[in-house]
Scaffold this active site. Structure first.
Site, PDB file in Angstrom:
ATOM      1  N   ILE A  48       1.125  17.613  27.254  1.00 13.49           N
ATOM      2  CA  ILE A  48       0.943  17.593  25.793  1.00 13.49           C
ATOM      3  C   ILE A  48       2.274  17.280  25.101  1.00 13.49           C
ATOM      4  O   ILE A  48       2.327  16.488  24.159  1.00 13.49           O
ATOM      5  CB  ILE A  48       0.359  18.945  25.325  1.00 13.49           C
ATOM      6  CG1 ILE A  48      -1.093  19.067  25.795  1.00 13.49           C
ATOM      7  CG2 ILE A  48       0.477  19.101  23.810  1.00 13.49           C
ATOM      8  CD1 ILE A  48      -1.710  20.451  25.627  1.00 13.49           C
ATOM      9  N   ASN A  97       0.432  29.086  31.939  1.00 15.36           N
ATOM     10  CA  ASN A  97      -0.487  30.197  32.214  1.00 15.36           C
ATOM     11  C   ASN A  97      -0.116  30.778  33.575  1.00 15.36           C
ATOM     12  O   ASN A  97      -0.466  30.231  34.616  1.00 15.36           O
ATOM     13  CB  ASN A  97      -1.934  29.671  32.197  1.00 15.36           C
ATOM     14  CG  ASN A  97      -2.931  30.803  32.190  1.00 15.36           C
ATOM     15  OD1 ASN A  97      -2.596  31.936  32.551  1.00 15.36           O
ATOM     16  ND2 ASN A  97      -4.137  30.512  31.785  1.00 15.36           N
ATOM     17  N   SER A 123      -3.053  28.515  22.462  1.00 16.50           N
ATOM     18  CA  SER A 123      -4.075  28.338  23.501  1.00 16.50           C
ATOM     19  C   SER A 123      -5.312  29.126  23.125  1.00 16.50           C
ATOM     20  O   SER A 123      -5.218  30.225  22.569  1.00 16.50           O
ATOM     21  CB  SER A 123      -3.580  28.844  24.853  1.00 16.50           C
ATOM     22  OG  SER A 123      -4.672  28.974  25.757  1.00 16.50           O
ATOM     23  N   LYS A 124      -6.475  28.592  23.508  1.00 19.62           N
ATOM     24  CA  LYS A 124      -7.740  29.291  23.263  1.00 19.62           C
ATOM     25  C   LYS A 124      -7.766  30.679  23.884  1.00 19.62           C
ATOM     26  O   LYS A 124      -8.487  31.557  23.425  1.00 19.62           O
ATOM     27  CB  LYS A 124      -8.910  28.473  23.819  1.00 19.62           C
ATOM     28  CG  LYS A 124      -8.827  28.288  25.312  1.00 19.62           C
ATOM     29  CD  LYS A 124     -10.166  28.266  26.004  1.00 19.62           C
ATOM     30  CE  LYS A 124      -9.977  27.905  27.446  1.00 19.62           C
ATOM     31  NZ  LYS A 124     -10.489  28.673  28.466  1.00 19.62           N
ATOM     32  N   GLN A 155      -9.186  35.353  29.045  1.00 18.03           N
ATOM     33  CA  GLN A 155      -9.498  34.554  30.231  1.00 18.03           C
ATOM     34  C   GLN A 155      -9.673  35.445  31.457  1.00 18.03           C
ATOM     35  O   GLN A 155     -10.432  35.132  32.353  1.00 18.03           O
ATOM     36  CB  GLN A 155      -8.381  33.531  30.484  1.00 18.03           C
ATOM     37  CG  GLN A 155      -8.734  32.519  31.564  1.00 18.03           C
ATOM     38  CD  GLN A 155      -7.658  31.492  31.756  1.00 18.03           C
ATOM     39  OE1 GLN A 155      -6.557  31.780  32.229  1.00 18.03           O
ATOM     40  NE2 GLN A 155      -7.960  30.271  31.385  1.00 18.03           N
ATOM     41  N   TYR A 189       0.361  35.676  29.318  1.00 15.14           N
ATOM     42  CA  TYR A 189       0.120  34.394  28.652  1.00 15.14           C
ATOM     43  C   TYR A 189      -0.783  34.581  27.431  1.00 15.14           C
ATOM     44  O   TYR A 189      -0.479  34.091  26.341  1.00 15.14           O
ATOM     45  CB  TYR A 189      -0.521  33.447  29.661  1.00 15.14           C
ATOM     46  CG  TYR A 189      -0.862  32.065  29.150  1.00 15.14           C
ATOM     47  CD1 TYR A 189       0.136  31.116  28.944  1.00 15.14           C
ATOM     48  CD2 TYR A 189      -2.188  31.695  28.913  1.00 15.14           C
ATOM     49  CE1 TYR A 189      -0.183  29.831  28.500  1.00 15.14           C
ATOM     50  CE2 TYR A 189      -2.506  30.417  28.475  1.00 15.14           C
ATOM     51  CZ  TYR A 189      -1.508  29.486  28.272  1.00 15.14           C
ATOM     52  OH  TYR A 189      -1.817  28.220  27.832  1.00 15.14           O
ATOM     53  N   LYS A 214       0.237  33.909  23.492  1.00 10.94           N
ATOM     54  CA  LYS A 214      -0.449  32.941  22.629  1.00 10.94           C
ATOM     55  C   LYS A 214      -1.044  33.629  21.386  1.00 10.94           C
ATOM     56  O   LYS A 214      -1.099  33.028  20.313  1.00 10.94           O
ATOM     57  CB  LYS A 214      -1.528  32.193  23.418  1.00 10.94           C
ATOM     58  CG  LYS A 214      -0.965  31.289  24.524  1.00 10.94           C
ATOM     59  CD  LYS A 214       0.005  30.249  23.984  1.00 10.94           C
ATOM     60  CE  LYS A 214       0.421  29.223  25.025  1.00 10.94           C
ATOM     61  NZ  LYS A 214       1.370  28.228  24.524  1.00 10.94           N
ATOM     62  N   GLU A 232      -9.032  22.594  26.657  1.00  8.59           N
ATOM     63  CA  GLU A 232      -9.079  21.961  27.978  1.00  8.59           C
ATOM     64  C   GLU A 232      -8.492  20.557  27.876  1.00  8.59           C
ATOM     65  O   GLU A 232      -9.128  19.644  27.341  1.00  8.59           O
ATOM     66  CB  GLU A 232     -10.537  21.855  28.463  1.00  8.59           C
ATOM     67  CG  GLU A 232     -11.344  23.151  28.379  1.00  8.59           C
ATOM     68  CD  GLU A 232     -10.921  24.205  29.393  1.00  8.59           C
ATOM     69  OE1 GLU A 232     -10.295  23.869  30.405  1.00  8.59           O
ATOM     70  OE2 GLU A 232     -11.226  25.389  29.147  1.00  8.59           O
ATOM     71  N   THR A 262      -3.547  17.763  31.992  1.00 10.10           N
ATOM     72  CA  THR A 262      -2.093  17.573  32.019  1.00 10.10           C
ATOM     73  C   THR A 262      -1.635  17.924  33.445  1.00 10.10           C
ATOM     74  O   THR A 262      -2.433  18.465  34.231  1.00 10.10           O
ATOM     75  CB  THR A 262      -1.404  18.540  31.038  1.00 10.10           C
ATOM     76  OG1 THR A 262      -1.676  19.882  31.467  1.00 10.10           O
ATOM     77  CG2 THR A 262      -1.886  18.360  29.610  1.00 10.10           C
TER      78      THR A 262
HETATM   79  P1  NAP Z   1       2.692  20.921  31.459  1.00  8.35           P
HETATM   80  O1  NAP Z   1       1.905  19.753  31.908  1.00  8.35           O
HETATM   81  O2  NAP Z   1       3.197  21.858  32.516  1.00  8.35           O
HETATM   82  O3  NAP Z   1       3.938  20.473  30.586  1.00  8.35           O
HETATM   83  C1  NAP Z   1       4.755  21.483  30.039  1.00  8.35           C
HETATM   84  C2  NAP Z   1       6.217  21.117  30.175  1.00  8.35           C
HETATM   85  O4  NAP Z   1       6.974  22.236  29.667  1.00  8.35           O
HETATM   86  C3  NAP Z   1       6.670  20.911  31.616  1.00  8.35           C
HETATM   87  O5  NAP Z   1       7.597  19.850  31.653  1.00  8.35           O
HETATM   88  C4  NAP Z   1       7.345  22.242  31.942  1.00  8.35           C
HETATM   89  O6  NAP Z   1       8.330  22.147  32.948  1.00  8.35           O
HETATM   90  C5  NAP Z   1       7.971  22.592  30.610  1.00  8.35           C
HETATM   91  N1  NAP Z   1       8.269  24.022  30.503  1.00  8.35           N
HETATM   92  C6  NAP Z   1       7.411  25.058  30.626  1.00  8.35           C
HETATM   93  N2  NAP Z   1       8.051  26.225  30.469  1.00  8.35           N
HETATM   94  C7  NAP Z   1       9.360  25.918  30.251  1.00  8.35           C
HETATM   95  C8  NAP Z   1      10.532  26.686  30.030  1.00  8.35           C
HETATM   96  N3  NAP Z   1      10.505  28.024  30.016  1.00  8.35           N
HETATM   97  N4  NAP Z   1      11.703  26.037  29.834  1.00  8.35           N
HETATM   98  C9  NAP Z   1      11.767  24.693  29.852  1.00  8.35           C
HETATM   99  N5  NAP Z   1      10.690  23.901  30.067  1.00  8.35           N
HETATM  100  C10 NAP Z   1       9.508  24.511  30.266  1.00  8.35           C
HETATM  101  O7  NAP Z   1       1.820  21.799  30.407  1.00  8.35           O
HETATM  102  P2  NAP Z   1       0.750  21.366  29.289  1.00  8.35           P
HETATM  103  O8  NAP Z   1      -0.612  21.545  29.860  1.00  8.35           O
HETATM  104  O9  NAP Z   1       1.144  20.091  28.662  1.00  8.35           O
HETATM  105  O10 NAP Z   1       0.951  22.580  28.270  1.00  8.35           O
HETATM  106  C11 NAP Z   1       1.725  22.470  27.093  1.00  8.35           C
HETATM  107  C12 NAP Z   1       1.362  23.617  26.166  1.00  8.35           C
HETATM  108  O11 NAP Z   1      -0.027  23.550  25.855  1.00  8.35           O
HETATM  109  C13 NAP Z   1       1.626  25.004  26.762  1.00  8.35           C
HETATM  110  O12 NAP Z   1       2.134  25.877  25.772  1.00  8.35           O
HETATM  111  C14 NAP Z   1       0.232  25.455  27.172  1.00  8.35           C
HETATM  112  O13 NAP Z   1       0.113  26.854  27.143  1.00  8.35           O
HETATM  113  C15 NAP Z   1      -0.626  24.814  26.082  1.00  8.35           C
HETATM  114  N6  NAP Z   1      -2.039  24.652  26.466  1.00  8.35           N
HETATM  115  C16 NAP Z   1      -2.423  23.714  27.360  1.00  8.35           C
HETATM  116  C17 NAP Z   1      -3.773  23.589  27.677  1.00  8.35           C
HETATM  117  C18 NAP Z   1      -4.279  22.562  28.648  1.00  8.35           C
HETATM  118  O14 NAP Z   1      -5.505  22.483  28.835  1.00  8.35           O
HETATM  119  N7  NAP Z   1      -3.446  21.744  29.262  1.00  8.35           N
HETATM  120  C19 NAP Z   1      -4.715  24.459  27.101  1.00  8.35           C
HETATM  121  C20 NAP Z   1      -4.275  25.411  26.201  1.00  8.35           C
HETATM  122  C21 NAP Z   1      -2.930  25.489  25.873  1.00  8.35           C
HETATM  123  P3  NAP Z   1       7.897  22.333  34.509  1.00  8.35           P
HETATM  124  O15 NAP Z   1       7.094  21.120  34.853  1.00  8.35           O
HETATM  125  O16 NAP Z   1       9.192  22.451  35.214  1.00  8.35           O
HETATM  126  O17 NAP Z   1       7.052  23.588  34.572  1.00  8.35           O
END
Ligand code: NAP
Length: 260
Positions: free
Chosen positions: A19, A95, A142-143, A149, A155, A159, A187, A190
């Site tokens: 994202i 998460n 996040s939802k 969950q 987590y 949120k 959902e 990623t």
């Molecule tokens: P992602 O694919 O893992 O991308 C997140 C990025 O943030 C990764 O590059 C990760 O690094 C980095 N990161 C995480 N924690 C960090 C930290 N403490 N310091 C520095 N970098 C950090 O995740 P995403 O799915 O895009 O999620 C992004 C946001 O959306 C999150 O807050 C997540 O809770 C929220 N979200 C996502 C979904 C979904 O369905 N994907 C649903 C609800 C909420 P690493 O790769 O090294 O971990």
């Protein structure tokens, strides 16, 4: 629609992947200067190089956000590199399944550090500069904060706090004209989501079960759809929107279960 973001310096935590990377792309497309703040150096460098090759400006700061010092460093470096901050997108999170049964107080505190405390620290250290630019903050929630969950106290509560802080900061920052909003995905495919899906014995079967429960079009939300809402909330086109929780989830959280 011109979002009037040309030259605006926008910090995106976790901007190297998923994202966050979609928000970085959307900012660059609008002529803004995204600054990727994250811990995956290789992914950050690859995205920065891709954008620079296409003629866009993009900053990169490689830090793990789990300490306040690293957040302060990210803000200082952005100012050194670009001289201003127009928006902060707090997005990094994971998460991490620290539950009541499988967890404990110290694991819970560590989860809050990974998922919540850096949202506060980044906003705290960015604030003097956001006051100068009359900037904005967009949080990614996040939802799970509203649905639960199971087995993820750290987590889910992070949120939930992010939703509360969005209202609280919107109130505190009214005198400075700084708007604060949260985009709430459910959902989205990623790298993080793919990793989670692959922990199931039959990931494709699990994915089909999930898709069947998403009311609008029985599909995942794309990262670009989350990014489009985030960029709109950053822009002056949403100049009278603050303190809002915006669910970009195909109706997943709020529509009647009977529809799925
Ligand atoms: P992602 O694919 O893992 O991308 C997140 C990025 O943030 C990764 O590059 C990760 O690094 C980095 N990161 C995480 N924690 C960090 C930290 N403490 N310091 C520095 N970098 C950090 O995740 P995403 O799915 O895009 O999620 C992004 C946001 O959306 C999150 O807050 C997540 O809770 C929220 N979200 C996502 C979904 C979904 O369905 N994907 C649903 C609800 C909420 P690493 O790769 O090294 O971990």
């Amino acid at each position: 629609m011109d979002l009037q973001l040309k030259g605006k310096v926008i910090i995106i935590t976790g901007g190297a992947k998923g994202i966050g990377a979609a928000i970085v792309h959307a900012c660059a497309t609008e002529g803004a200067v995204p600054v990727i703040v994250g811990r995956d150096a290789a992914a950050g460098q690859a995205l920065q190089a891709e954008l620079q090759t296409s003629g866009a400006s993009c900053g990169l700061i490689t830090v793990d956000l789990s300490t306040p010092e690293s957040c302060a460093q990210a803000i200082d470096q952005t100012l050194k590199d670009f001289g201003r901050i127009d928006a902060l997108v707090n997005n990094a999170g994971r998460n991490d399944k620290v539950g009541l049964e499988h967890g404990g107080p110290s694991e819970y505190s560590a989860s809050l550090n990974r998922n919540l405390v850096h949202y506060y620290s980044m906003a705290h250290y960015a604030l003097p500069h956001l006051k100068q630019s009359r900037g904005t903050i967009v949080n990614i929630g996040s939802k799970t904060a509203v649905t639960g969950q199971g087995s993820t106290s750290g987590y889910a509560s992070s949120k939930g706090a992010i939703m509360a802080l969005t209202r609280e900061w919107a109130a505190e920052l009214l005198p400075y004209g700084i708007r604060v909003n949260t985009v709430i995905p459910a959902e989205v495919m990623t790298p993080l989501y793919r990793h989670w899906l692959d922990t199931f014995p039959n990931p494709e079967e699990k994915l089909q079960t999930i898709l069947a429960k998403i009311p609008l079009e029985k599909r995942m939300t794309t990262a670009e759809e989350i990014a489009a809402t985030a960029v709109f909330l950053i822009s002056a086109k949403s100049a009278h929107t603050t303190g809002q929780h915006i669910f970009v989830d195909g109706g997943y959280v709020h529509l009647d279960r009977a529809l799925t």
